[in-house]
Enzyme design. Structure first.
Site, mmCIF file in Angstrom:
data_model
loop_
_atom_site.group_PDB
_atom_site.id
_atom_site.type_symbol
_atom_site.label_atom_id
_atom_site.label_comp_id
_atom_site.label_asym_id
_atom_site.label_seq_id
_atom_site.Cartn_x
_atom_site.Cartn_y
_atom_site.Cartn_z
ATOM 1 N N HIS A 1 0.835 -1.208 0.000
ATOM 2 C CA HIS A 1 0.000 0.000 0.000
ATOM 3 C C HIS A 1 0.877 1.269 0.000
ATOM 4 O O HIS A 1 0.895 2.027 0.979
ATOM 5 C CB HIS A 1 -0.864 -0.067 1.280
ATOM 6 N N GLU B 200 -0.853 1.687 -5.276
ATOM 7 C CA GLU B 200 -0.661 0.424 -4.556
ATOM 8 C C GLU B 200 -0.584 -0.765 -5.518
ATOM 9 O O GLU B 200 -1.408 -0.888 -6.430
ATOM 10 C CB GLU B 200 -1.814 0.236 -3.575
HETATM 11 O O1 TA6 Z 1 -6.129 1.693 -0.513
HETATM 12 C C1 TA6 Z 1 -7.291 2.416 -0.410
HETATM 13 C C2 TA6 Z 1 -7.972 2.101 0.912
HETATM 14 O O2 TA6 Z 1 -8.579 0.833 0.885
HETATM 15 C C3 TA6 Z 1 -8.960 3.217 1.186
HETATM 16 O O3 TA6 Z 1 -10.298 2.758 1.055
HETATM 17 C C4 TA6 Z 1 -8.611 3.666 2.608
HETATM 18 O O4 TA6 Z 1 -9.331 2.910 3.550
HETATM 19 C C5 TA6 Z 1 -7.113 3.361 2.628
HETATM 20 O O5 TA6 Z 1 -7.029 2.096 1.996
HETATM 21 C C6 TA6 Z 1 -6.444 3.438 3.977
HETATM 22 O O6 TA6 Z 1 -6.879 2.408 4.791
HETATM 23 P P1 TA6 Z 1 -6.369 2.420 6.335
HETATM 24 O O7 TA6 Z 1 -7.004 1.207 6.949
HETATM 25 O O8 TA6 Z 1 -4.868 2.331 6.293
HETATM 26 O O9 TA6 Z 1 -6.831 3.727 6.896
#
Ligand code: TA6
Length: 304
Positions: free
Chosen positions: A174, A276
């Protein structure tokens, strides 16, 4: 494969005694909490927190940091660190079962050091995730992350199915990229790709170069190949090349959501963009017993 990890105490002196390589790999207690491995090669520097098995920094020589890390980040707070390259495994996004953490459970555990290597073409660190018998996955799995610092940065997440049953996962590296100003960024490489808009639930096709003018949360059906983030403000292009990946996720929380997150400084959303490397949305990975799978992100930087 039963990963019988030697049980090393995760304290700095024990780690350094066993794994430090002068001028290449060092370990330190971080002011943000926890222990961080520092990789150095040819004037480049990468930092990897044992908490979460998370790359938290990469600064190529003569470059500003390429990964964004929240000013509010804590590496031992028991919650996922906002920034760097969090590891989402064995599921991406909300869990199917209620009460389980979003993006899986390994990004809030302390990983152990498995191996270090220093060669003429780069320095590598491999961490192993601490899987437990009561985890919601079959026993006998092995999950490792190898970070290789050369003139670019390669992060590889490997799942080995050492169990006796098939394993199906979704996953992501991510990656939070640091940008000078999100309003002056162009994302190249996703044109023509279909994507799931997580904000509307609609599936659409990307018709043009991607520019960000508000909250964006999209899972592109975009497999191996790459994406280029052109950052006019910093005068550089960051390339993210994927392998073992069927999805690319693009995310920026913009104003309201970044405030709701609570671990982003005011205006932090302007200086980051998540690109990501994933297998998410409709893209899953199924491993037969004995199979393994590696998800790899390779980051590189060039002047615009
Ligand atoms: O990668 C996108 C995502 O799934 C968004 O929907 C947002 O939730 C982000 O990840 C961050 O997630 P987190 O659990 O690290 O706040």
């Amino acid at each position: 494969m039963d990963a019988i990890e030697p049980r090393f105490s995760n304290d700095v002196s024990a780690l350094a005694a066993r794994f430090a390589l002068p001028g290449a790999v060092a370990f330190r207690s971080s002011p943000l909490g926890g222990i961080v491995a520092e990789l150095d090669f040819a004037g480049h520097r990468a930092e990897v927190a044992l908490f979460g098995g998370q790359v938290i920094g990469w600064a190529p020589a003569r470059q500003k940091p390429v990964l964004w890390l929240s000013e509010a980040a804590r590496l031992d707070a028991g919650k996922a660190v906002r920034g760097g390259i969090p590891v989402c495994w064995p599921w991406f996004g909300p869990a199917a079962e209620p009460g389980r953490p979003s993006h899986g459970f390994v990004r809030t555990r302390v990983w152990s050091v498995r191996n270090v290597q220093a060669a003429k073409d780069g320095v590598a660190l491999t961490l192993a995730a601490p899987l437990r018998p009561d985890d919601p996955v079959p026993s006998g799995l092995d999950l490792s992350l190898t970070v290789t610092l050369a003139h670019d940065l390669t992060v590889a997440l490997t799942t080995v199915n050492g169990s006796s049953v098939p394993l199906t996962i979704t996953e992501a590296l991510h990656t939070y990229l640091a940008v000078g100003d999100i309003a002056a960024v162009t994302v190249r490489g996703l044109e023509g790709a279909q994507f799931l808009d997580q904000l509307s639930g609609q599936t659409r096709t990307e018709t043009a170069l991607l520019r960000i003018g508000g909250e964006i949360d999209r899972i592109y059906a975009h497999g191996d190949g790459g994406v280029t983030v052109e950052d006019v403000a910093l005068g550089r292009a960051i390339r993210v090349d994927h392998s073992g990946s069927g999805s690319t996720v693009v995310w920026n929380p913009w104003i309201e959501k970044s405030v709701r997150l609570g671990d982003m400084a005011e205006g932090g959303y302007r200086r980051m963009l998540c690109v990501e490397t994933a297998n998410a949305g409709g893209c899953v990975v199924t491993l037969a017993p004995g199979d393994s799978h590696t998800l790899t992100a390779k980051l590189s930087v060039a002047a615009l």
